[in-house]
Design an enzyme around this catalytic site. Structure first.
Site, short mmCIF file in Angstrom:
data_model
loop_
_atom_site.label_atom_id
_atom_site.label_comp_id
_atom_site.label_asym_id
_atom_site.label_seq_id
_atom_site.Cartn_x
_atom_site.Cartn_y
_atom_site.Cartn_z
CG PHE A 60 41.96 38.90 40.94
CD1 PHE A 60 41.12 38.51 40.63
CD2 PHE A 60 43.25 38.00 40.80
CE1 PHE A 60 40.78 37.00 41.18
CE2 PHE A 60 43.09 37.02 39.73
CZ PHE A 60 41.68 36.07 40.56
CG HIS A 61 38.37 44.33 38.40
ND1 HIS A 61 37.53 43.77 37.48
CD2 HIS A 61 36.42 45.59 38.11
CE1 HIS A 61 36.88 43.24 36.89
NE2 HIS A 61 36.07 44.92 37.71
NE ARG A 62 33.67 40.88 39.26
CZ ARG A 62 32.38 42.09 38.42
NH1 ARG A 62 32.06 42.54 39.53
NH2 ARG A 62 32.02 42.10 36.94
CG ASP B 186 37.75 40.29 39.59
OD1 ASP B 186 38.06 41.06 38.90
OD2 ASP B 186 38.08 40.93 40.91
#
Length: 387
Positions: A218-220, A297
């Site tokens: 996840f990074h958004r 994501d």
């Protein structure tokens, strides 16, 4: 023919690698790797060049981090100088990061004389080609969507990965003559590195068995910048890990927020969640090859899991890669749905699907054929403009 390949972030590196290697075999082509420096962590950038057998960047702009405006502006300023100095025939931008838009704007605005000694000569600029054109999430709150739309509006050649890309561009009024479907370049990288990836067996380092663990990324900002959503996500991951162990390479942005919001201790105390630093391409894809489920994501992982037939849960309300849902193994979900959908996915047998059309590892060859045709059969290279 000098061709600049623009790289800025992890997905870019994977997309330029097969194209660089294919162009390098042509005696008429001079591929030049331009690294903007948008991602500067070793595992997030430079290590990918090693994994993908790329040389050190021929040109490094060294832009670094900053706001969207800062990154875009710095890349435009730095790359404009490079264009005037090197005068490339073609600039290939890939994906949807800030550097993609910045280099496109810089390239379409420059002009230099065909013969500096003759003031009456026509002026020229490089042809700009967008690789992975036409993708749309239809969500303009995503910075990447703005980059995609603007880049496609300005580029001269639009290489699309799937039929939806063609359709989106036509609906936007783009000249059909600029659109060419070439397939998914990410699959070229995967196939190019398949033997190396299969030999890596990263999961064994963590004491895991094939098909008995999940991979998480996840990074958004929409998922990791909001404390309530990130907290809910952590709770869900802990619950899912009780059914299947999870390997979670933590993006720098995600780690910063986990620590700032006091959420990291709950994850570190969970013995069934393995937290790691960001992994290089080969090690990460080794995990994906051998996992039972991916939770993400990321855009690229949606494509890779579709190609490999691995269930993927994408925590986003939309995707610019709808073919991964309609023809692949990807499913969109929200943070409050992810646990239930993970349980459902784990109970289902893996479904074998045929990869989407032209996702065959031959995209780079089709692109080189496209460039060669333009070079030898038309006068589009370089673009002629009036001063």
């Amino acid at each position: 023919m000098q061709i600049h390949l623009i790289a800025a972030a992890r997905p870019n590196f994977m997309k330029i690698a097969p194209l660089y290697h294919t162009l390098k075999r042509e005696d008429w082509a001079e591929p030049v790797i331009v690294h903007t420096g948008q991602h500067y962590d070793l595992n997030m950038s430079d290590a990918f060049f090693t994994d993908l057998k790329l040389p050190a960047p021929h040109i490094h702009l060294g832009v670094g981090s900053g706001s969207h405006a800062e990154q875009t502006g710095k890349v435009m300023i730095a790359y404009e100088k490079v264009i005037y100095e090197k005068q490339p025939d073609m600039v290939v931008v890939v994906g949807d990061v800030n550097s993609t838009l910045a280099c496109t704007i810089a390239a379409v605005k420059v002009n230099y004389p065909t013969n500096p000694k003759n003031s009456t000569n026509l002026f020229i600029r490089p042809v700009v080609a967008h690789l992975e054109a036409g993708l749309r999430s239809f969500d303009r709150t995503m910075p990447e969507e703005i980059n995609r739309i603007a880049t496609d509006a300005l580029a001269d050649i639009l290489w699309t990965p799937s039929p939806d890309g063609d359709a989106n561009l036509v609906k936007e009024g783009v000249d059909k003559g600029k659109i060419e479907r070439v397939g998914n370049i990410m699959i070229d990288s995967l196939e190019m590195m398949r033997d190396t990836i299969k030999a890596e067996n990263t999961h064994l380092e963590f004491g895991l068995n094939k098909n008995e663990f999940g991979v998480v990324t996840f990074h958004r900002p929409a998922n990791v910048d909001n404390v309530e959503i990130l907290s809910s996500l952590c709770t869900s991951l802990i619950s899912i890990s009780k059914m299947i162990p999870l390997v979670f390479p933590v993006h720098p942005r995600t780690r910063k927020n986990l620590e700032e919001y006091g959420l990291m201790p709950s994850l570190t105390k969970c013995s069934s969640i393995i937290l790691t630093e960001p992994l290089n391409y080969v090690r990460f894809m080794s995990l994906v090859f051998n996992c039972r489920l991916a939770i993400t994501d990321s855009g690229g992982i949606q494509e890779e899991t579709t190609y490999l037939g691995i269930p993927c849960l994408t925590m986003r309300p939309n995707t610019e890669r709808p073919v991964t849902v309609t023809e692949g193994t990807n499913r969109l979900c929200t943070h409050d749905e992810i646990e239930a959908m993970a349980i459902k996915s784990l109970k289902m047998d893996r479904i074998q699907r045929t990869p989407p059309d032209l996702w065959d590892g031959q995209t780079a060859h089709r692109i080189v054929e496209s460039i060669e045709k333009l070079k030898f059969e038309t006068e589009i290279i370089p673009v002629r403009v009036h001063p």
